[in-house]
Design an enzyme around this catalytic site. Sequence first.
Site, PDB file in Angstrom:
ATOM      1  N   SER A 424     -48.891 -13.832  30.220  1.00  0.00           N
ATOM      2  CA  SER A 424     -49.054 -12.443  30.650  1.00  0.00           C
ATOM      3  C   SER A 424     -50.457 -11.949  30.306  1.00  0.00           C
ATOM      4  O   SER A 424     -51.044 -12.388  29.312  1.00  0.00           O
ATOM      5  CB  SER A 424     -48.016 -11.598  29.902  1.00  0.00           C
ATOM      6  OG  SER A 424     -47.799 -10.383  30.538  1.00  0.00           O
ATOM      7  N   PRO A 425     -51.011 -11.039  31.118  1.00  0.00           N
ATOM      8  CA  PRO A 425     -52.347 -10.526  30.783  1.00  0.00           C
ATOM      9  C   PRO A 425     -52.367  -9.857  29.414  1.00  0.00           C
ATOM     10  O   PRO A 425     -51.483  -9.051  29.103  1.00  0.00           O
ATOM     11  CB  PRO A 425     -52.640  -9.496  31.876  1.00  0.00           C
ATOM     12  CG  PRO A 425     -51.462  -9.458  32.772  1.00  0.00           C
ATOM     13  CD  PRO A 425     -50.454 -10.461  32.326  1.00  0.00           C
ATOM     14  N   GLN A 502     -56.311  -9.864  36.648  1.00  0.00           N
ATOM     15  CA  GLN A 502     -55.651  -8.566  36.760  1.00  0.00           C
ATOM     16  C   GLN A 502     -56.758  -7.515  36.806  1.00  0.00           C
ATOM     17  O   GLN A 502     -57.449  -7.289  35.820  1.00  0.00           O
ATOM     18  CB  GLN A 502     -54.752  -8.313  35.552  1.00  0.00           C
ATOM     19  CG  GLN A 502     -53.959  -7.016  35.668  1.00  0.00           C
ATOM     20  CD  GLN A 502     -53.270  -6.622  34.361  1.00  0.00           C
ATOM     21  OE1 GLN A 502     -53.898  -6.608  33.304  1.00  0.00           O
ATOM     22  NE2 GLN A 502     -51.984  -6.302  34.428  1.00  0.00           N
ATOM     23  N   TYR A 583     -52.876   3.722  32.936  1.00  0.00           N
ATOM     24  CA  TYR A 583     -54.275   3.608  33.371  1.00  0.00           C
ATOM     25  C   TYR A 583     -54.440   4.358  34.699  1.00  0.00           C
ATOM     26  O   TYR A 583     -53.520   5.041  35.151  1.00  0.00           O
ATOM     27  CB  TYR A 583     -54.683   2.128  33.447  1.00  0.00           C
ATOM     28  CG  TYR A 583     -54.605   1.459  32.080  1.00  0.00           C
ATOM     29  CD1 TYR A 583     -55.350   1.958  31.007  1.00  0.00           C
ATOM     30  CD2 TYR A 583     -53.778   0.367  31.849  1.00  0.00           C
ATOM     31  CE1 TYR A 583     -55.271   1.383  29.740  1.00  0.00           C
ATOM     32  CE2 TYR A 583     -53.695  -0.214  30.580  1.00  0.00           C
ATOM     33  CZ  TYR A 583     -54.436   0.298  29.527  1.00  0.00           C
ATOM     34  OH  TYR A 583     -54.346  -0.261  28.279  1.00  0.00           O
ATOM     35  N   ARG A 631     -48.660  -4.585  38.988  1.00  0.00           N
ATOM     36  CA  ARG A 631     -47.897  -4.304  37.762  1.00  0.00           C
ATOM     37  C   ARG A 631     -47.549  -2.820  37.740  1.00  0.00           C
ATOM     38  O   ARG A 631     -48.421  -1.962  37.909  1.00  0.00           O
ATOM     39  CB  ARG A 631     -48.685  -4.701  36.512  1.00  0.00           C
ATOM     40  CG  ARG A 631     -47.866  -4.488  35.242  1.00  0.00           C
ATOM     41  CD  ARG A 631     -48.446  -5.156  34.003  1.00  0.00           C
ATOM     42  NE  ARG A 631     -47.781  -6.438  33.754  1.00  0.00           N
ATOM     43  CZ  ARG A 631     -47.648  -6.995  32.544  1.00  0.00           C
ATOM     44  NH1 ARG A 631     -48.151  -6.415  31.466  1.00  0.00           N
ATOM     45  NH2 ARG A 631     -47.036  -8.145  32.399  1.00  0.00           N
ATOM     46  N   ARG A 725     -46.844 -12.081  23.802  1.00  0.00           N
ATOM     47  CA  ARG A 725     -47.088 -12.350  22.375  1.00  0.00           C
ATOM     48  C   ARG A 725     -46.725 -13.763  21.941  1.00  0.00           C
ATOM     49  O   ARG A 725     -47.479 -14.366  21.166  1.00  0.00           O
ATOM     50  CB  ARG A 725     -46.393 -11.291  21.518  1.00  0.00           C
ATOM     51  CG  ARG A 725     -47.097  -9.945  21.609  1.00  0.00           C
ATOM     52  CD  ARG A 725     -46.228  -8.817  21.140  1.00  0.00           C
ATOM     53  NE  ARG A 725     -45.013  -8.744  21.951  1.00  0.00           N
ATOM     54  CZ  ARG A 725     -43.977  -7.965  21.662  1.00  0.00           C
ATOM     55  NH1 ARG A 725     -44.003  -7.228  20.580  1.00  0.00           N
ATOM     56  NH2 ARG A 725     -42.918  -7.936  22.453  1.00  0.00           N
TER      57      ARG A 725
HETATM   58  C1  LIG Z   1     -52.669  -7.965  22.585  1.00  0.00           C
HETATM   59  C2  LIG Z   1     -52.039  -7.517  23.862  1.00  0.00           C
HETATM   60  C3  LIG Z   1     -52.832  -7.129  24.909  1.00  0.00           C
HETATM   61  C4  LIG Z   1     -52.281  -6.732  26.135  1.00  0.00           C
HETATM   62  N1  LIG Z   1     -53.062  -6.455  27.196  1.00  0.00           N
HETATM   63  C5  LIG Z   1     -52.535  -6.248  28.417  1.00  0.00           C
HETATM   64  C6  LIG Z   1     -53.340  -6.166  29.577  1.00  0.00           C
HETATM   65  O1  LIG Z   1     -54.539  -6.340  29.544  1.00  0.00           O
HETATM   66  N2  LIG Z   1     -52.729  -5.909  30.756  1.00  0.00           N
HETATM   67  C7  LIG Z   1     -51.380  -5.741  30.849  1.00  0.00           C
HETATM   68  O2  LIG Z   1     -50.874  -5.493  31.924  1.00  0.00           O
HETATM   69  N3  LIG Z   1     -50.590  -5.865  29.779  1.00  0.00           N
HETATM   70  C8  LIG Z   1     -51.138  -6.135  28.571  1.00  0.00           C
HETATM   71  N4  LIG Z   1     -50.316  -6.322  27.487  1.00  0.00           N
HETATM   72  C9  LIG Z   1     -48.862  -6.308  27.678  1.00  0.00           C
HETATM   73  C10 LIG Z   1     -48.330  -7.731  27.893  1.00  0.00           C
HETATM   74  O3  LIG Z   1     -48.818  -8.301  29.093  1.00  0.00           O
HETATM   75  C11 LIG Z   1     -46.791  -7.727  27.948  1.00  0.00           C
HETATM   76  O4  LIG Z   1     -46.393  -6.952  29.040  1.00  0.00           O
HETATM   77  C12 LIG Z   1     -46.169  -7.194  26.670  1.00  0.00           C
HETATM   78  O5  LIG Z   1     -46.828  -7.705  25.517  1.00  0.00           O
HETATM   79  C13 LIG Z   1     -44.680  -7.557  26.565  1.00  0.00           C
HETATM   80  O6  LIG Z   1     -44.503  -8.950  26.586  1.00  0.00           O
HETATM   81  P1  LIG Z   1     -44.128  -9.806  25.251  1.00  0.00           P
HETATM   82  O7  LIG Z   1     -42.880  -9.210  24.693  1.00  0.00           O
HETATM   83  O8  LIG Z   1     -43.923 -11.221  25.751  1.00  0.00           O
HETATM   84  O9  LIG Z   1     -45.283  -9.687  24.306  1.00  0.00           O
HETATM   85  C14 LIG Z   1     -50.881  -6.695  26.267  1.00  0.00           C
HETATM   86  C15 LIG Z   1     -50.077  -7.058  25.176  1.00  0.00           C
HETATM   87  C16 LIG Z   1     -50.637  -7.493  24.008  1.00  0.00           C
HETATM   88  C17 LIG Z   1     -49.728  -7.935  22.886  1.00  0.00           C
END
Ligand SMILES: Cc1cc2nc3c(=O)[nH]c(=O)nc-3n(C[C@H](O)[C@H](O)[C@H](O)COP(=O)(O)O)c2cc1C
Length: 772
Positions: A424-425, A502, A583, A631, A725
């Site tokens: 994921s981004p 993204q 955003y 998204r 994560r």
């Molecule tokens: C350090 C970090 C940076 C993130 N940056 C972005 C981002 O740039 N763009 C985005 O759409 N989501 C971002 N997210 C959200 C993640 O893509 C994801 O949707 C969210 O962490 C939930 O997934 P998980 O439970 O597997 O961590 C970020 C999450 C983390 C932890």
Amino acid sequence: MRIVCIGGGPAGLYFALLMKRRHPRHDITVVERNRAYDTFGWGVVFSDQVVEAISRADPESAADIADAFNHWDDIELLFKGTKQRTAGHGFIGIGRKRLLNILQRRCEELDVRLEFEREADSDLDFPDADLVIASDGVNSRIRERYAETFQPDIVVRPNRYIWFGTRKSFDAFTFDFRRTEHGWFQAHIYKFDADTSTFIVETTESTFLAHGLDKYDQAQSIAFAEKLFAPTLDGAPLMTNSRHLRGSAWLNFNHLVCGRWSHFNGRAHVVLMGDAAHTAHFAIGSGTKLALDDAIELAHQFDRFGHGAESIGAALQSYEQTRRIGVARVQNAARNAMEWFEVVGRRYADTMEPEQFFYSMLTRSQRISHENLRQRDPVWLEGFERWFARRAGVAVDDGAKPPPPMLTPWRVRGLELANRIMVSPMAMYSARDGLINDFHIAHLGARAMGGAALVFAEMTAPSPEARITPGCLGLWNDEQQAGWKRLAELVHAVGHAKLGVQLGHAGRKGATRLAWDGIDQPLDSGGWPLISASSLPYLPNSQVPREMTRAQMDDVRDAFVAAARRAAEAGVDWLELHAAHGYLLSSFLSPLTNARADEYGGSHGNRARYPLELFRALRAVWPSDRPMSVRLSCHDWTEGGNTPDDALIFARMFKDAGADVIDCSSGQVSKAERPVYGRLFQTPFADRIRNEAGVGAIAVGAISEADHANSIVAAGRADLCAIARPHLADPAWTIHEATRIGAPLVPWPRPYASARGQYEAAFARAAAPERA
Ligand SMILES: Cc1cc2nc3c(=O)[nH]c(=O)nc-3n(C[C@H](O)[C@H](O)[C@H](O)COP(=O)(O)O)c2cc1C
Ligand SMILES: Cc1cc2nc3c(=O)[nH]c(=O)nc-3n(C[C@H](O)[C@H](O)[C@H](O)COP(=O)(O)OP(=O)(O)OC[C@H]3O[C@@H](n4cnc5c(N)ncnc54)[C@H](O)[C@@H]3O)c2cc1C
């Protein structure tokens, strides 16, 4: 103690006999308004675990109950002319009447006083009682009397159901789905004695009304259901024993949760038990189990605290504390299952193939996962996996072990992904001047070697002022584009992964510090002016953005288009437009952040007007054989914000504009949000959008194991699982998870090959005792 149970259903009777058995000096009365040995209803189902619990609590009644049991293991689905069956589910059916008769007889044996045909108006009818058990069912009069203490929250669910019996004996828990000109009906059918089965018919309110069933009496409803389910009934008539219900006898289920379960009325303690305290929908058949478990737990608490009247307060408190956890777990599962049946017609039944529909139904409570299904019926699950893999284009010979669903390929436009896992981004805040540097190459390169099919870099800005922080990536000049080219070549060279970009504009959340210096906090110096849909700051101390003008909309759109062109030239495989998390584009979509009075604010169409314009401009320049996703924040998690209903509307709009996939995230729009976190907590958004809007979907959020990903993909709740994560902790998450579930099918980078055998052998060794 003097104990009165108001209501002689399973809860009241069972508690009475358990207490008398443990402490014969208790004076216990059960008051029941019905006649002795008379009751409504047909059969109930139990699981094997319930039997174990009642055998421990009162072996005598458990033995009688066991004699009356009908045990079966199979679940059968009748759907679209097909019949499918799986084994290993372990159910027990018993007639409700039979169960109550056994409990009544056992009460008599133990000298519990049973007063039938007595309607209790109130707990105060029993001035000598020390303890009053309000076991008077879902419409509990006693609960309503003290509604201020008990705080009942009753939600009337939208579906209609009617409860019949039939003399046909079914040898599996059978679900029968039939489509009429006005919509779907489903029958839940289970045998409870040698020749009788429960036959519950359920449908949506709109289908119920469209057929005029609200005007039917019971005989007409029976005739209707007999005709609809004739092929399954095989000529057996349907019977009713709810003649006491006036009118149509089609009911709505009441979902009940209470804030408290006990009350002191000045003389006696009053406590709720069974359906009076909580309900669980028949979709997982656990109402009677909960009632019996309540009785067992309260009796156990008296063993702990003592059987004297002075212990009642402590026993009731501990009973409530202990039971709440188990009840909440069952109610959650029952709620998921109930909701599945409420939406099944519009969401799954018309479009899904029978095999996937069956899988979706079996996992409806989300308590049963892919690996649980394997434990129950390995042969059936392997057959399903084979079907799923073949459908995904994998040639699996009969008898050969198929790949698990998360490791099947997925094609969208001209792109074939090797499996269903994506990185994921995730913003890394490690860039300077928006440039990809050694950190990004090492970070994304490692993840490209880790087995995921699609690796997303972080949100990337099409212009300097579109960045969240000075450490964010950008794509507005040649040097940055050269970095992306290098990254794409690296990702493509080291394994099967594809690369995603993204593109996003921070809007009112821009010009903030690197995350570790204070997330969302404005920069102390070097900031830039912000724009947003409306002039509303994110935090009280955030910079106040300016409302975007039409000229700025043109500039931003053109910057996105230029960045997309650069990404395509650099060899990026997938483009996602970031319209979530508060955003810029998200600030147009959410009513919390869009207060515009022009054609870009107000209705869904207006709020989506600019994001859609931008999306279309990107789609026009993005190569037609490469996919695009959007998204969305599918839930703002706060009053007045977008909900999954709104997300569905937006998803349909983006689909019509050419989006292949919706990436279903949520939140981060407002600081007032109150998200309900939990395992797979955002997956229901993907499920709904995929199956109601008919567009590809990515599930994301708290998906942390192969078992989660397999269940999601197999049930058709999403096409891809984005893992964020866990990929920070483990770049090779996909390789490791595949190995852990005994499906080491993901290729390793060639230079690492010498480690593979050792790694897999270690897992095989660790798993060996479990499997033996
Ligand atoms: C350090 C970090 C940076 C993130 N940056 C972005 C981002 O740039 N763009 C985005 O759409 N989501 C971002 N997210 C959200 C993640 O893509 C994801 O949707 C969210 O962490 C939930 O997934 P998980 O439970 O597997 O961590 C970020 C999450 C983390 C932890
Ligand atoms: C369609 C349907 C299917 C179901 N299928 C299953 C299933 O498969 N498995 C399962 O486990 N559960 C099932 N249930 C749920 C199950 O019936 C209940 O959860 C269970 O009966 C709860 O037990 P209880 O003792 O709390 O309440 P009840 O069984 O409702 O008993 C309450 C009793 O109190 C009496 N009463 C009420 N008010 C008074 C009063 N003022 N004075 C005197 N007496 C009073 C009533 O007559 C009744 O006998 C189903 C329910 C429905 C509606």
